[in-house]
Design a protein around this motif. Structure first.
Motif, PDB file in Angstrom:
ATOM      1  N   LEU A  49       0.823  -1.204   0.000  1.00 40.76           N
ATOM      2  CA  LEU A  49       0.000   0.000   0.000  1.00 40.76           C
ATOM      3  C   LEU A  49       0.862   1.261   0.000  1.00 40.76           C
ATOM      4  O   LEU A  49       0.621   2.201  -0.763  1.00 40.76           O
ATOM      5  CB  LEU A  49      -0.929   0.002   1.219  1.00 40.76           C
ATOM      6  N   GLY A  50       1.850   1.295   0.884  1.00 41.59           N
ATOM      7  CA  GLY A  50       2.718   2.469   0.955  1.00 41.59           C
ATOM      8  C   GLY A  50       3.471   2.711  -0.326  1.00 41.59           C
ATOM      9  O   GLY A  50       3.598   3.856  -0.788  1.00 41.59           O
ATOM     10  N   ASN A  51       3.941   1.643  -0.935  1.00 42.93           N
ATOM     11  CA  ASN A  51       4.696   1.792  -2.175  1.00 42.93           C
ATOM     12  C   ASN A  51       3.804   2.107  -3.360  1.00 42.93           C
ATOM     13  O   ASN A  51       4.260   2.680  -4.349  1.00 42.93           O
ATOM     14  CB  ASN A  51       5.512   0.530  -2.443  1.00 42.93           C
ATOM     15  N   ALA A  52       2.519   1.740  -3.284  1.00 44.87           N
ATOM     16  CA  ALA A  52       1.593   2.130  -4.341  1.00 44.87           C
ATOM     17  C   ALA A  52       1.478   3.647  -4.383  1.00 44.87           C
ATOM     18  O   ALA A  52       1.507   4.260  -5.458  1.00 44.87           O
ATOM     19  CB  ALA A  52       0.225   1.496  -4.106  1.00 44.87           C
ATOM     20  N   VAL A  53       1.367   4.260  -3.211  1.00 43.41           N
ATOM     21  CA  VAL A  53       1.293   5.723  -3.156  1.00 43.41           C
ATOM     22  C   VAL A  53       2.601   6.344  -3.633  1.00 43.41           C
ATOM     23  O   VAL A  53       2.606   7.312  -4.404  1.00 43.41           O
ATOM     24  CB  VAL A  53       0.948   6.195  -1.729  1.00 43.41           C
ATOM     25  N   ALA A  54       3.728   5.784  -3.195  1.00 44.41           N
ATOM     26  CA  ALA A  54       5.027   6.298  -3.641  1.00 44.41           C
ATOM     27  C   ALA A  54       5.189   6.129  -5.143  1.00 44.41           C
ATOM     28  O   ALA A  54       5.765   6.992  -5.830  1.00 44.41           O
ATOM     29  CB  ALA A  54       6.157   5.580  -2.898  1.00 44.41           C
ATOM     30  N   GLY A  55       4.684   5.008  -5.681  1.00 45.46           N
ATOM     31  CA  GLY A  55       4.767   4.780  -7.122  1.00 45.46           C
ATOM     32  C   GLY A  55       3.946   5.779  -7.911  1.00 45.46           C
ATOM     33  O   GLY A  55       4.357   6.241  -8.977  1.00 45.46           O
ATOM     34  N   ILE A  56       2.773   6.130  -7.386  1.00 44.75           N
ATOM     35  CA  ILE A  56       1.942   7.143  -8.040  1.00 44.75           C
ATOM     36  C   ILE A  56       2.675   8.480  -8.065  1.00 44.75           C
ATOM     37  O   ILE A  56       2.690   9.190  -9.077  1.00 44.75           O
ATOM     38  CB  ILE A  56       0.591   7.271  -7.311  1.00 44.75           C
ATOM     39  N   LYS A  57       3.295   8.832  -6.947  1.00 49.76           N
ATOM     40  CA  LYS A  57       4.053  10.083  -6.879  1.00 49.76           C
ATOM     41  C   LYS A  57       5.210  10.074  -7.867  1.00 49.76           C
ATOM     42  O   LYS A  57       5.487  11.073  -8.542  1.00 49.76           O
ATOM     43  CB  LYS A  57       4.578  10.287  -5.457  1.00 49.76           C
ATOM     44  N   GLU A  58       5.866   8.931  -7.995  1.00 46.63           N
ATOM     45  CA  GLU A  58       6.998   8.834  -8.910  1.00 46.63           C
ATOM     46  C   GLU A  58       6.559   8.962 -10.366  1.00 46.63           C
ATOM     47  O   GLU A  58       7.260   9.564 -11.188  1.00 46.63           O
ATOM     48  CB  GLU A  58       7.725   7.511  -8.706  1.00 46.63           C
ATOM     49  N   LEU A  59       5.392   8.431 -10.688  1.00 43.10           N
ATOM     50  CA  LEU A  59       4.878   8.592 -12.048  1.00 43.10           C
ATOM     51  C   LEU A  59       4.729  10.073 -12.389  1.00 43.10           C
ATOM     52  O   LEU A  59       5.077  10.508 -13.487  1.00 43.10           O
ATOM     53  CB  LEU A  59       3.532   7.887 -12.198  1.00 43.10           C
ATOM     54  N   LYS A  95       2.460   3.004   5.799  1.00 43.53           N
ATOM     55  CA  LYS A  95       3.894   3.222   5.833  1.00 43.53           C
ATOM     56  C   LYS A  95       4.340   3.636   4.450  1.00 43.53           C
ATOM     57  O   LYS A  95       4.175   2.889   3.486  1.00 43.53           O
ATOM     58  CB  LYS A  95       4.639   1.966   6.263  1.00 43.53           C
ATOM     59  N   THR A  96       4.894   4.836   4.341  1.00 37.73           N
ATOM     60  CA  THR A  96       5.372   5.298   3.038  1.00 37.73           C
ATOM     61  C   THR A  96       6.677   4.611   2.683  1.00 37.73           C
ATOM     62  O   THR A  96       7.411   4.149   3.546  1.00 37.73           O
ATOM     63  CB  THR A  96       5.575   6.819   3.040  1.00 37.73           C
ATOM     64  N   ALA A  97       6.974   4.594   1.375  1.00 36.94           N
ATOM     65  CA  ALA A  97       8.214   3.982   0.895  1.00 36.94           C
ATOM     66  C   ALA A  97       9.404   4.795   1.333  1.00 36.94           C
ATOM     67  O   ALA A  97       9.336   6.006   1.476  1.00 36.94           O
ATOM     68  CB  ALA A  97       8.187   3.875  -0.620  1.00 36.94           C
TER      69      ALA A  97
END
Length: 345
Positions: A211-221, A342-344
Protein backbone atom coordinates in the motif's frame (compact mmCIF):
# COMPACT_ATOMS: atom_id res chain seq x y z
CA UNK A 1 -10.63 -8.54 -7.96
CA UNK A 2 -9.94 -6.37 -10.94
CA UNK A 3 -12.92 -5.58 -13.12
CA UNK A 4 -11.72 -5.61 -16.73
CA UNK A 5 -13.16 -2.52 -18.40
CA UNK A 6 -14.76 -2.89 -21.82
CA UNK A 7 -14.96 0.90 -21.89
CA UNK A 8 -13.67 3.66 -19.68
CA UNK A 9 -17.19 4.99 -19.23
CA UNK A 10 -18.47 2.21 -16.96
CA UNK A 11 -20.73 3.65 -14.30
CA UNK A 12 -20.23 3.37 -10.59
CA UNK A 13 -23.36 1.22 -10.38
CA UNK A 14 -21.90 -1.27 -12.83
CA UNK A 15 -18.69 -1.44 -10.86
CA UNK A 16 -20.62 -2.01 -7.65
CA UNK A 17 -22.61 -4.80 -9.24
CA UNK A 18 -19.37 -6.47 -10.32
CA UNK A 19 -18.11 -6.85 -6.77
CA UNK A 20 -17.97 -10.49 -5.61
CA UNK A 21 -19.95 -11.58 -2.58
CA UNK A 22 -18.16 -13.28 0.30
CA UNK A 23 -19.85 -15.50 2.83
CA UNK A 24 -17.26 -14.71 5.50
CA UNK A 25 -14.52 -12.12 6.00
CA UNK A 26 -11.50 -12.94 3.86
CA UNK A 27 -8.21 -13.58 5.61
CA UNK A 28 -5.21 -11.37 4.85
CA UNK A 29 -3.28 -14.60 4.24
CA UNK A 30 -5.34 -15.28 1.12
CA UNK A 31 -4.81 -11.74 -0.16
CA UNK A 32 -1.04 -11.80 0.39
CA UNK A 33 -0.69 -15.16 -1.33
CA UNK A 34 -2.84 -14.06 -4.26
CA UNK A 35 -0.80 -10.89 -4.77
CA UNK A 36 2.32 -13.03 -4.91
CA UNK A 37 0.96 -15.87 -7.03
CA UNK A 38 -1.18 -13.86 -9.44
CA UNK A 39 0.69 -10.54 -9.70
CA UNK A 40 4.31 -10.51 -8.51
CA UNK A 41 5.59 -13.93 -9.56
CA UNK A 42 4.13 -13.85 -13.10
CA UNK A 43 5.58 -10.36 -13.61
CA UNK A 44 8.99 -11.54 -12.46
CA UNK A 45 8.83 -14.48 -14.85
CA UNK A 46 8.07 -12.09 -17.71
CA UNK A 47 11.05 -9.95 -16.68
CA UNK A 48 13.37 -12.96 -16.82
CA UNK A 49 12.16 -13.86 -20.30
CA UNK A 50 12.29 -10.28 -21.58
CA UNK A 51 15.81 -9.56 -20.32
CA UNK A 52 17.09 -12.83 -21.78
CA UNK A 53 15.61 -11.86 -25.13
CA UNK A 54 17.11 -8.38 -24.85
CA UNK A 55 20.57 -9.81 -24.15
CA UNK A 56 20.29 -12.04 -27.23
CA UNK A 57 19.08 -9.18 -29.44
CA UNK A 58 21.98 -7.02 -28.28
CA UNK A 59 24.37 -9.81 -29.27
CA UNK A 60 22.66 -10.08 -32.66
CA UNK A 61 22.78 -6.36 -33.44
CA UNK A 62 26.43 -6.15 -32.45
CA UNK A 63 27.23 -8.96 -34.85
CA UNK A 64 25.10 -7.43 -37.63
CA UNK A 65 24.41 -3.74 -36.97
CA UNK A 66 21.79 -3.20 -39.66
CA UNK A 67 18.29 -1.74 -39.56
CA UNK A 68 16.56 -5.10 -39.14
CA UNK A 69 18.62 -6.17 -36.13
CA UNK A 70 18.42 -2.69 -34.63
CA UNK A 71 14.61 -2.78 -34.83
CA UNK A 72 14.59 -6.19 -33.14
CA UNK A 73 16.84 -4.89 -30.34
CA UNK A 74 14.67 -1.81 -29.90
CA UNK A 75 11.56 -3.97 -29.67
CA UNK A 76 13.22 -6.18 -27.06
CA UNK A 77 14.25 -3.11 -25.09
CA UNK A 78 10.70 -1.75 -25.11
CA UNK A 79 9.36 -5.07 -23.85
CA UNK A 80 11.88 -5.32 -21.00
CA UNK A 81 11.47 -1.66 -20.15
CA UNK A 82 7.68 -1.85 -19.84
CA UNK A 83 7.80 -4.95 -17.67
CA UNK A 84 10.37 -3.36 -15.39
CA UNK A 85 8.38 -0.11 -15.26
CA UNK A 86 5.47 -2.01 -13.78
CA UNK A 87 7.61 -3.82 -11.22
CA UNK A 88 9.83 -0.87 -10.37
CA UNK A 89 6.93 1.46 -9.63
CA UNK A 90 5.87 -0.51 -6.57
CA UNK A 91 9.24 -1.62 -5.20
CA UNK A 92 7.88 -4.48 -3.13
CA UNK A 93 9.57 -7.71 -2.13
CA UNK A 94 13.07 -8.30 -3.54
CA UNK A 95 12.63 -5.48 -6.08
CA UNK A 96 12.92 -2.87 -3.31
CA UNK A 97 16.66 -3.55 -3.03
CA UNK A 98 18.60 -0.43 -3.93
CA UNK A 99 21.29 -2.31 -5.84
CA UNK A 100 18.64 -3.89 -8.07
CA UNK A 101 17.10 -0.48 -8.71
CA UNK A 102 20.51 0.95 -9.60
CA UNK A 103 21.25 -1.89 -11.99
CA UNK A 104 17.96 -1.64 -13.88
CA UNK A 105 16.96 2.00 -13.55
CA UNK A 106 19.74 4.47 -12.59
CA UNK A 107 17.80 7.53 -13.78
CA UNK A 108 18.51 10.16 -14.96
CA UNK A 109 21.18 9.22 -17.45
CA UNK A 110 24.48 11.03 -17.08
CA UNK A 111 26.30 10.98 -20.41
CA UNK A 112 29.66 11.68 -18.76
CA UNK A 113 29.24 8.67 -16.45
CA UNK A 114 28.06 6.59 -19.40
CA UNK A 115 31.20 7.48 -21.38
CA UNK A 116 33.37 6.45 -18.43
CA UNK A 117 31.48 3.19 -18.01
CA UNK A 118 31.90 2.37 -21.70
CA UNK A 119 35.66 2.63 -21.25
CA UNK A 120 35.41 -0.10 -18.60
CA UNK A 121 33.91 -2.59 -21.07
CA UNK A 122 35.62 -5.99 -20.65
CA UNK A 123 37.03 -7.94 -23.56
CA UNK A 124 34.48 -10.71 -22.96
CA UNK A 125 31.14 -9.23 -21.82
CA UNK A 126 29.67 -12.74 -21.60
CA UNK A 127 32.06 -14.10 -18.96
CA UNK A 128 30.62 -14.82 -15.49
CA UNK A 129 33.05 -12.34 -13.94
CA UNK A 130 32.05 -9.60 -16.36
CA UNK A 131 28.35 -10.23 -15.80
CA UNK A 132 28.89 -9.93 -12.05
CA UNK A 133 30.90 -6.72 -12.40
CA UNK A 134 28.27 -5.05 -14.57
CA UNK A 135 26.14 -4.65 -11.44
CA UNK A 136 28.91 -2.57 -9.86
CA UNK A 137 29.01 0.12 -12.53
CA UNK A 138 28.46 3.67 -11.24
CA UNK A 139 24.86 4.84 -11.39
CA UNK A 140 23.89 7.22 -14.15
CA UNK A 141 25.42 5.17 -16.95
CA UNK A 142 23.99 1.69 -16.64
CA UNK A 143 20.80 -0.32 -17.01
CA UNK A 144 17.82 0.43 -19.18
CA UNK A 145 18.62 4.17 -19.59
CA UNK A 146 22.08 3.34 -20.95
CA UNK A 147 20.64 0.86 -23.43
CA UNK A 148 17.97 3.36 -24.44
CA UNK A 149 20.73 5.83 -25.28
CA UNK A 150 22.62 3.26 -27.35
CA UNK A 151 19.56 2.03 -29.21
CA UNK A 152 17.60 5.23 -29.75
CA UNK A 153 20.03 8.14 -29.70
CA UNK A 154 19.96 10.04 -32.99
CA UNK A 155 23.58 11.16 -32.85
CA UNK A 156 24.94 8.35 -34.97
CA UNK A 157 24.29 7.63 -38.64
CA UNK A 158 23.85 3.87 -38.61
CA UNK A 159 22.36 1.77 -35.82
CA UNK A 160 23.04 4.75 -33.51
CA UNK A 161 25.94 4.20 -31.15
CA UNK A 162 25.92 0.50 -31.99
CA UNK A 163 28.02 1.17 -35.08
CA UNK A 164 30.93 1.66 -32.67
CA UNK A 165 32.24 -1.75 -31.50
CA UNK A 166 33.15 -0.80 -27.92
CA UNK A 167 29.80 0.88 -27.29
CA UNK A 168 27.98 -2.12 -28.68
CA UNK A 169 29.96 -4.53 -26.50
CA UNK A 170 29.13 -2.30 -23.54
CA UNK A 171 25.45 -2.71 -24.43
CA UNK A 172 25.85 -6.48 -24.42
CA UNK A 173 27.59 -6.28 -21.06
CA UNK A 174 24.76 -4.29 -19.49
CA UNK A 175 22.04 -6.49 -21.00
CA UNK A 176 23.76 -9.67 -19.81
CA UNK A 177 23.98 -8.24 -16.31
CA UNK A 178 20.29 -7.38 -16.19
CA UNK A 179 19.32 -10.84 -17.49
CA UNK A 180 21.38 -12.44 -14.74
CA UNK A 181 19.94 -10.18 -12.05
CA UNK A 182 16.39 -10.89 -13.21
CA UNK A 183 17.07 -14.60 -12.63
CA UNK A 184 18.33 -14.01 -9.09
CA UNK A 185 15.35 -11.79 -8.32
CA UNK A 186 13.06 -14.61 -9.46
CA UNK A 187 14.77 -16.98 -7.02
CA UNK A 188 14.36 -14.44 -4.23
CA UNK A 189 10.66 -14.03 -5.02
CA UNK A 190 10.19 -17.80 -4.90
CA UNK A 191 11.98 -17.91 -1.54
CA UNK A 192 9.65 -15.20 -0.24
CA UNK A 193 6.63 -17.18 -1.41
CA UNK A 194 7.92 -20.30 0.35
CA UNK A 195 8.50 -18.27 3.51
CA UNK A 196 4.88 -17.14 3.47
CA UNK A 197 3.87 -20.75 3.90
CA UNK A 198 5.98 -21.16 7.03
CA UNK A 199 5.76 -17.74 8.65
CA UNK A 200 2.42 -15.95 8.54
CA UNK A 201 3.93 -12.90 10.25
CA UNK A 202 5.52 -11.96 6.91
CA UNK A 203 2.18 -11.41 5.23
CA UNK A 204 0.73 -8.32 6.89
CA UNK A 205 4.00 -6.32 6.59
CA UNK A 206 4.05 -7.24 2.91
CA UNK A 207 0.53 -5.88 2.43
CA UNK A 208 1.33 -2.69 4.35
CA UNK A 209 4.43 -2.20 2.24
CA UNK A 210 2.43 -2.76 -0.94
CA UNK A 211 0.00 0.00 0.00
CA UNK A 212 2.72 2.47 0.96
CA UNK A 213 4.70 1.79 -2.18
CA UNK A 214 1.59 2.13 -4.34
CA UNK A 215 1.29 5.72 -3.16
CA UNK A 216 5.03 6.30 -3.64
CA UNK A 217 4.77 4.78 -7.12
CA UNK A 218 1.94 7.14 -8.04
CA UNK A 219 4.05 10.08 -6.88
CA UNK A 220 7.00 8.83 -8.91
CA UNK A 221 4.88 8.59 -12.05
CA UNK A 222 4.05 12.26 -11.68
CA UNK A 223 7.63 13.30 -11.06
CA UNK A 224 9.49 11.18 -13.61
CA UNK A 225 6.95 10.76 -16.36
CA UNK A 226 5.13 14.10 -16.13
CA UNK A 227 7.82 16.40 -14.71
CA UNK A 228 5.59 17.32 -11.78
CA UNK A 229 7.00 20.39 -10.07
CA UNK A 230 8.57 21.77 -13.25
CA UNK A 231 6.82 24.90 -14.50
CA UNK A 232 8.45 24.68 -17.93
CA UNK A 233 9.43 21.03 -18.51
CA UNK A 234 11.90 20.00 -21.19
CA UNK A 235 12.64 16.59 -22.68
CA UNK A 236 15.43 15.80 -20.21
CA UNK A 237 12.94 16.09 -17.33
CA UNK A 238 10.93 13.16 -18.67
CA UNK A 239 12.02 9.56 -18.45
CA UNK A 240 11.89 7.67 -21.75
CA UNK A 241 12.00 10.70 -24.04
CA UNK A 242 14.65 9.22 -26.36
CA UNK A 243 12.53 6.15 -27.12
CA UNK A 244 9.21 7.98 -27.06
CA UNK A 245 7.96 5.63 -24.35
CA UNK A 246 6.57 8.23 -21.94
CA UNK A 247 2.91 7.29 -22.29
CA UNK A 248 3.68 3.57 -22.28
CA UNK A 249 5.66 4.10 -19.05
CA UNK A 250 2.66 5.78 -17.45
CA UNK A 251 0.36 2.98 -18.53
CA UNK A 252 2.74 0.27 -17.28
CA UNK A 253 3.09 1.95 -13.88
CA UNK A 254 -0.64 2.46 -13.53
CA UNK A 255 -1.36 -1.13 -14.57
CA UNK A 256 1.03 -2.38 -11.91
CA UNK A 257 -0.56 -0.23 -9.22
CA UNK A 258 -4.03 -1.38 -10.25
CA UNK A 259 -2.95 -5.04 -10.23
CA UNK A 260 -1.55 -4.68 -6.74
CA UNK A 261 -4.60 -2.90 -5.33
CA UNK A 262 -7.36 -4.77 -7.16
CA UNK A 263 -5.59 -8.02 -7.96
CA UNK A 264 -5.13 -9.84 -11.24
CA UNK A 265 -8.33 -10.77 -13.16
CA UNK A 266 -8.28 -14.24 -11.60
CA UNK A 267 -6.93 -13.19 -8.22
CA UNK A 268 -7.84 -11.27 -5.09
CA UNK A 269 -7.36 -7.60 -4.32
CA UNK A 270 -7.73 -5.23 -1.39
CA UNK A 271 -11.23 -4.44 -2.65
CA UNK A 272 -12.18 -8.10 -2.13
CA UNK A 273 -10.92 -7.90 1.44
CA UNK A 274 -13.15 -4.87 2.08
CA UNK A 275 -16.16 -6.43 0.38
CA UNK A 276 -15.80 -9.56 2.51
CA UNK A 277 -16.14 -7.31 5.57
CA UNK A 278 -19.31 -5.75 4.27
CA UNK A 279 -17.74 -2.60 2.80
CA UNK A 280 -19.18 -2.48 -0.72
CA UNK A 281 -18.47 1.21 -1.42
CA UNK A 282 -14.74 1.83 -0.88
CA UNK A 283 -13.59 -0.63 -3.55
CA UNK A 284 -15.78 0.88 -6.29
CA UNK A 285 -14.62 4.35 -5.24
CA UNK A 286 -11.03 3.23 -5.79
CA UNK A 287 -11.92 1.84 -9.20
CA UNK A 288 -13.53 5.15 -10.09
CA UNK A 289 -10.32 7.01 -9.17
CA UNK A 290 -8.31 4.68 -11.41
CA UNK A 291 -10.77 5.15 -14.28
CA UNK A 292 -10.40 8.93 -13.90
CA UNK A 293 -6.63 8.58 -14.32
CA UNK A 294 -7.13 6.48 -17.43
CA UNK A 295 -9.56 9.00 -18.90
CA UNK A 296 -7.04 11.79 -18.41
CA UNK A 297 -4.26 9.60 -19.78
CA UNK A 298 -6.30 8.85 -22.90
CA UNK A 299 -6.08 12.54 -23.84
CA UNK A 300 -2.28 12.51 -23.63
CA UNK A 301 -0.80 11.59 -27.03
CA UNK A 302 1.96 9.10 -27.67
CA UNK A 303 5.19 11.08 -28.02
CA UNK A 304 4.07 13.94 -25.78
CA UNK A 305 7.52 13.99 -24.19
CA UNK A 306 9.02 15.24 -27.46
CA UNK A 307 7.24 18.58 -27.00
CA UNK A 308 6.21 18.68 -23.33
CA UNK A 309 5.39 22.40 -23.38
CA UNK A 310 2.72 21.83 -26.02
CA UNK A 311 0.95 19.21 -23.89
CA UNK A 312 1.40 20.81 -20.47
CA UNK A 313 -2.37 21.05 -19.89
CA UNK A 314 -2.93 17.35 -20.60
CA UNK A 315 0.08 16.44 -18.46
CA UNK A 316 -1.28 18.54 -15.61
CA UNK A 317 -4.65 16.81 -15.90
CA UNK A 318 -3.06 13.38 -15.50
CA UNK A 319 -1.01 14.69 -12.56
CA UNK A 320 -4.16 15.95 -10.85
CA UNK A 321 -5.94 12.61 -11.25
CA UNK A 322 -2.88 10.75 -9.94
CA UNK A 323 -2.80 13.04 -6.90
CA UNK A 324 -6.47 12.34 -6.24
CA UNK A 325 -5.79 8.60 -6.42
CA UNK A 326 -2.86 8.87 -4.01
CA UNK A 327 -4.87 11.00 -1.56
CA UNK A 328 -7.72 8.49 -1.61
CA UNK A 329 -5.35 5.59 -0.95
CA UNK A 330 -3.57 7.15 2.02
CA UNK A 331 -6.84 8.51 3.42
CA UNK A 332 -10.25 6.80 3.04
CA UNK A 333 -8.87 3.56 1.59
CA UNK A 334 -6.34 2.90 4.36
CA UNK A 335 -8.89 3.97 6.97
CA UNK A 336 -11.39 1.47 5.62
CA UNK A 337 -8.81 -1.32 5.66
CA UNK A 338 -7.67 -0.49 9.18
CA UNK A 339 -4.04 -1.04 8.18
CA UNK A 340 -1.23 1.18 9.39
CA UNK A 341 0.18 3.21 6.53
CA UNK A 342 3.89 3.22 5.83
CA UNK A 343 5.37 5.30 3.04
CA UNK A 344 8.21 3.98 0.90
CA UNK A 345 11.75 4.78 1.92
Amino acid sequence: MKVRLLALTLTGAALLAAQPAHAAPMQTTALAQSLLDDVALPAQKRLVEATQTLAQRMTDVCATPDAEHLAAAQSAWRSADQIWRGMETLRIGPNRQQDALRQFEPWPLDEAVLAQNIQRTPADPDSPQAVYESALLPAGGNGLPALEYLLFSGRFKTAPALSKPQQCQFGRWVANGMARRAQTLALEWNTLRTGFGYNATLQTPYLIEALGNAVAGIKELGQRQLAQGHTDPVQADLRGWRSGSGKANLEAGLNSIENTLLGAPSGLGFDDLLASRGDVSTGPQLQEKIINVRLALAALPVGFEQQPGQWRGEMFSVQARLDELADFLRGPFVDALGFPFKTAQ
